[in-house]
Structure formats: C-alpha cells, structure tokens
Design a protein around this motif. Structure first.
Motif, PDB file in Angstrom:
ATOM      1  N   ASN A 300       0.832  -1.210   0.000  1.00 47.46           N
ATOM      2  CA  ASN A 300       0.000   0.000   0.000  1.00 47.46           C
ATOM      3  C   ASN A 300       0.869   1.264   0.000  1.00 47.46           C
ATOM      4  O   ASN A 300       1.791   1.408   0.799  1.00 47.46           O
ATOM      5  CB  ASN A 300      -0.904   0.004   1.224  1.00 47.46           C
ATOM      6  N   GLY A 301       0.570   2.158  -0.926  1.00 53.14           N
ATOM      7  CA  GLY A 301       1.288   3.420  -1.014  1.00 53.14           C
ATOM      8  C   GLY A 301       2.528   3.382  -1.869  1.00 53.14           C
ATOM      9  O   GLY A 301       3.108   4.436  -2.177  1.00 53.14           O
ATOM     10  N   SER A 302       2.954   2.194  -2.297  1.00 57.25           N
ATOM     11  CA  SER A 302       4.148   2.090  -3.129  1.00 57.25           C
ATOM     12  C   SER A 302       3.789   2.270  -4.598  1.00 57.25           C
ATOM     13  O   SER A 302       2.623   2.169  -4.998  1.00 57.25           O
ATOM     14  CB  SER A 302       4.823   0.727  -2.928  1.00 57.25           C
ATOM     15  N   SER A 303       4.797   2.486  -5.420  1.00 53.49           N
ATOM     16  CA  SER A 303       4.568   2.713  -6.850  1.00 53.49           C
ATOM     17  C   SER A 303       4.111   1.445  -7.577  1.00 53.49           C
ATOM     18  O   SER A 303       3.539   1.529  -8.664  1.00 53.49           O
ATOM     19  CB  SER A 303       5.849   3.240  -7.506  1.00 53.49           C
ATOM     20  N   ILE A 304       4.368   0.288  -6.986  1.00 57.31           N
ATOM     21  CA  ILE A 304       3.983  -0.971  -7.653  1.00 57.31           C
ATOM     22  C   ILE A 304       2.716  -1.576  -7.058  1.00 57.31           C
ATOM     23  O   ILE A 304       2.329  -2.695  -7.418  1.00 57.31           O
ATOM     24  CB  ILE A 304       5.130  -2.008  -7.598  1.00 57.31           C
ATOM     25  N   HIS A 305       2.065  -0.853  -6.142  1.00 54.41           N
ATOM     26  CA  HIS A 305       0.873  -1.382  -5.491  1.00 54.41           C
ATOM     27  C   HIS A 305      -0.206  -1.759  -6.497  1.00 54.41           C
ATOM     28  O   HIS A 305      -0.698  -2.894  -6.517  1.00 54.41           O
ATOM     29  CB  HIS A 305       0.332  -0.355  -4.488  1.00 54.41           C
ATOM     30  N   LEU A 306      -0.593  -0.826  -7.347  1.00 54.51           N
ATOM     31  CA  LEU A 306      -1.659  -1.080  -8.313  1.00 54.51           C
ATOM     32  C   LEU A 306      -1.269  -2.116  -9.372  1.00 54.51           C
ATOM     33  O   LEU A 306      -2.050  -3.034  -9.653  1.00 54.51           O
ATOM     34  CB  LEU A 306      -2.102   0.229  -8.961  1.00 54.51           C
ATOM     35  N   PRO A 307      -0.073  -2.008  -9.992  1.00 56.61           N
ATOM     36  CA  PRO A 307       0.301  -3.047 -10.967  1.00 56.61           C
ATOM     37  C   PRO A 307       0.351  -4.447 -10.361  1.00 56.61           C
ATOM     38  O   PRO A 307      -0.058  -5.425 -10.998  1.00 56.61           O
ATOM     39  CB  PRO A 307       1.689  -2.600 -11.440  1.00 56.61           C
ATOM     40  N   ALA A 308       0.850  -4.549  -9.126  1.00 53.35           N
ATOM     41  CA  ALA A 308       0.946  -5.859  -8.480  1.00 53.35           C
ATOM     42  C   ALA A 308      -0.437  -6.410  -8.145  1.00 53.35           C
ATOM     43  O   ALA A 308      -0.692  -7.611  -8.287  1.00 53.35           O
ATOM     44  CB  ALA A 308       1.796  -5.755  -7.211  1.00 53.35           C
ATOM     45  N   MET A 309      -1.356  -5.541  -7.718  1.00 55.65           N
ATOM     46  CA  MET A 309      -2.730  -5.983  -7.479  1.00 55.65           C
ATOM     47  C   MET A 309      -3.371  -6.442  -8.776  1.00 55.65           C
ATOM     48  O   MET A 309      -4.080  -7.454  -8.818  1.00 55.65           O
ATOM     49  CB  MET A 309      -3.559  -4.855  -6.850  1.00 55.65           C
ATOM     50  N   PHE A 310      -3.147  -5.692  -9.832  1.00 51.65           N
ATOM     51  CA  PHE A 310      -3.706  -6.026 -11.148  1.00 51.65           C
ATOM     52  C   PHE A 310      -3.280  -7.434 -11.571  1.00 51.65           C
ATOM     53  O   PHE A 310      -4.097  -8.236 -12.035  1.00 51.65           O
ATOM     54  CB  PHE A 310      -3.234  -4.997 -12.171  1.00 51.65           C
ATOM     55  N   LEU A 311      -2.004  -7.754 -11.397  1.00 48.00           N
ATOM     56  CA  LEU A 311      -1.482  -9.050 -11.822  1.00 48.00           C
ATOM     57  C   LEU A 311      -1.947 -10.183 -10.908  1.00 48.00           C
ATOM     58  O   LEU A 311      -2.385 -11.232 -11.379  1.00 48.00           O
ATOM     59  CB  LEU A 311       0.047  -8.997 -11.862  1.00 48.00           C
TER      60      LEU A 311
END
Length: 403
Positions: A300-311
């Motif tokens: 949460n709050g990191s730059s890869i949070h959304l891409p990692a959730m997406f995958l």
C-alpha cells in the motif's frame, strides 16, 4: 459477417449480458457498503452476513431449482422468471430500513439468481463449437463478473450514490434485467433450452453426480477458489477507504482496475485452457492469486501497489473454469446442468457463505486485515485440490465410467 451474427454468437452475447446484469445487481452492495453501512449502522459481521445470506440462498437455488427445472423440462420459463424476480429484488435493497429488511431483500435475490448461471452456462455449451467452449464460457464471466460487475458497477454505482444516494443506485441497477428477460422470451430456441436430464429421469441425481472423481476434487477446488474471492470482495472497499485511507475517487479507480484484471483474466485463462488444458491454466491463475492478499497489505502506497494488485488478482480467471467447464466435462450430457448447479451450490455455501461470515468475524475480533489472510490460506489449498484433479479437456467420458 454471417458467422458474426450466428445463433451461437447470439446466445453467447445474450447470456453474457444476462450474467452482467446479474453480477451488477449482486455486487452492488459490495460497492455501496461504505454508504449503506454508515446509514444503516452496519458492522463487519453484519456485512459478512449479508454476503453470506445471499450466497446461501443462491447455493440452495442453484442446485435444487436447476435440478428441478432440468427434470421437469422447464428450463426456459425458470430462466426467464428468475431474471425478472432478481431484477425486481434490486428495488427491495433500495427500500431497506435496517439490517433485517436488507437481509430479506438479499435472500430473495439470491433465490432468484441461483439457477440463472448454471442454465446460462448449459445453454452456451449446447450451442458452442468444441474448440470455443472455454472462450465462450470465459466471455460469460468476463462480461458478467468483470465488465458489468467489477468495472462498470463501481464507476456507475458510486457516482450515483455520491450524487443521488445509495437507494437510487439500487433502483437503477434493477432496470436492465427486465429488458433482457423480455429479449430472452423471444430469442431462446427450444433446442437450446430443452432438458437432457428429463429424458433420463434422473431426479436430483446427487449420488450419480458424486460418483465422478473430478466432481469430488473439483467441488473442493471450487470452494477454495470461490472462498478466495468472497473472503475479500465484501470487505475490500471498506478496507481501502477506512484502513488504507483511500478517497472515494481513488477507491473507485482501484476497483475499476481490478475489474479490468478480472475482465482480461476471465477471457485469457478459459481461452488458453482450450489450447494448453484446464489444469495448466488453473495452475498459473491460482499461483498468481496466492500473492494478492500480501500485495494489498504490504505494498500500500508504493509505486507498484496497483500493478501488483492487477497481476495477482488474475486468479478470478479461474472461476469460470472451476464453476462451469471442469464440472461440465466431468459428467455425461444428461448430468451437465445438475453438475454445474451442484458444484456452484456447494462452492457458494462454503466459499460464499461460511468464508465471508468467518472473514467478517475475524476482522471484527482481531484486525481489519484478517480477511486477507483467510484468502491467502484458501489460495494455497486450491493448489492442493487442483493437484488431485484429472485433465478434462478433450477426454471422452462415457456415462458408465465413474470413479
């Protein structure tokens, strides 16, 4: 061009849109829960019970109503009436004045929605060319659970709730199903809806269905996959806003992104399973899903949070495989609808009733993030049950061959 407008594509399109409206109505409460919970003073346990109650009613109806419909050759009328009833029930959710009345509305909706998915999946299978079965069933899940349920629903419903109130959002959600029900009255052919089970006079056929090895292990697998999803979906929007501090707009965008992940994975994994086999596709999807709870919590709050959730959210692409394709390919023709209904029913009870109730209670007792760790455990268990499954794609399965 003629092939584009074929009856097969027409059935897939109609069933996909019906799936879409059904999931739009079913998942509406999940996206509106921050507004509903505040207005009706609901806690996490009650939120979990609302999801569990709908799933319990869905589970009961998914098997018993489908089995009755097959045995009595009433598939078309059952399918159409169910669409009308669950659409009207969406209005009931908007009229709720407390936890009790909202629970009643969701229970009735679940009873109506139960037979729609098993029957729609059977209708599609009967009109599908063999090389397109996985893709066609994937389209149902992609358009239903993803496009309508996970992409359009949060965008539309949250906007309506912000500007016109959550009750109005429920009212509007009930309208499209009435239109699709009318279309189904005139479009569905007798050859599509005619029962196969009635000719064999198999009744509910519980013992006959359970005799097949892939039904036994496939049911356990479906319970875990459903549970992985239902452990998070009733609580995730509230967790994003109340615990992780997302604004309503950011939560809306995040849920929309997960909806896109569901859309693509629901097309990709069933579609690729037509090429590489059902088990290999499931191994890939479930392996990704193990990481989803950890990504939500730790990144949460990191730059890869959304891409990692997406995958990692791509495990939802396993749902059409475990709920429809695997049970359908595990039994002879006269048991297909009942097998799908049975697996869906048990998976709804375990994954959609027991799991959210436990997840909600644990989140109230221990920590708001407890539901995430329930999902992680279920993803690992999914791999175990998958290892026991036999490959179903392309396998001839005579009626007398049981394990």
């Amino acid at each position: 061009m003629k092939k584009l407008f074929s009856y097969e594509n027409g059935i897939v399109s109609l069933m996909a849109l019906t799936f879409g409206v059904l999931f739009f109505d079913r998942l509406a409460l999940n996206y509106l829960v921050p507004y509903v919970a505040k207005d009706l003073s609901l806690n996490n346990t009650q939120i979990g019970l609302l999801a569990a109650g709908l799933s319990l009613a869905w589970a009961f109806s998914s098997y018993f109503t489908t089995a009755w419909s097959e045995s009595k050759n009433k598939n078309k009328i059952t399918f159409i009436l169910a669409i009308f009833i669950f659409s009207i029930c969406s209005f009931g959710s908007g009229l709720a004045i407390g936890f009790g009345t909202l629970l009643v509305a969701r229970l009735i909706m679940g009873l109506a929605e139960g037979p729609v998915i098993p029957l729609a999946q059977v209708f599609v299978e009967r009109e599908s060319t063999p090389s397109r079965l996985g893709l066609n069933v994937g389209i149902l899940q992609a358009v239903g659970g993803a496009l309508f349920g996970s992409i359009l629903a949060p965008v539309i419903l949250i906007q309506i709730a912000e500007n016109m109130g959550w009750r109005t959002a429920f009212y509007i959600a009930g309208v499209p199903g009435l239109v699709l029900g009318l279309i189904a009255v005139f479009y569905l052919k007798k050859s599509t809806t005619e029962s196969r089970g009635a000719k064999n006079n198999t009744g509910f056929a519980l013992k006959e269905i359970w005799a097949y090895k892939n039904i036994k292990w496939g049911t356990a697998l479906a319970c875990c996959v459903f549970g992985w999803w239902f452990a998070t979906i009733p609580f995730i929007t509230k967790y994003f806003t109340d615990v992780q501090g997302m604004s309503a707009g950011d939560m809306q965008k995040t849920m929309g992104l997960l909806g896109v992940a569901m859309l693509l994975s629901s097309l990709f994994f069933p579609g690729i399973s037509d090429k590489i086999g059902r088990k290999k596709a499931l191994y890939i999807a479930i392996s990704l899903g193990i990481f989803y709870p950890f990504v939500v919590y730790f990144l949460n709050g990191s730059s890869i949070h959304l891409p990692a959730m997406f995958l990692s959210y791509a495990m939802v692409g396993a749902i059409p495989l475990v709920a429809a394709i695997v049970p359908s390919e595990a039994v002879p023709n006269h048991l297909k609808a009942k097998a799908i209904g049975f697996v869906t029913a048990v998976a709804e009870i375990v994954g959609g009733v027991i799991v959210p109730a436990i997840s909600g209670a644990l989140s109230d007792i221990f920590d708001e993030s407890a539901f995430l760790w329930v999902a992680a455990v279920l993803a690992v268990l999914s791999l175990f049950f998958l290892s026991k499954l036999e490959e179903t794609k392309g396998k001839e399965f005579p009626a007398e061959e049981v394990n």
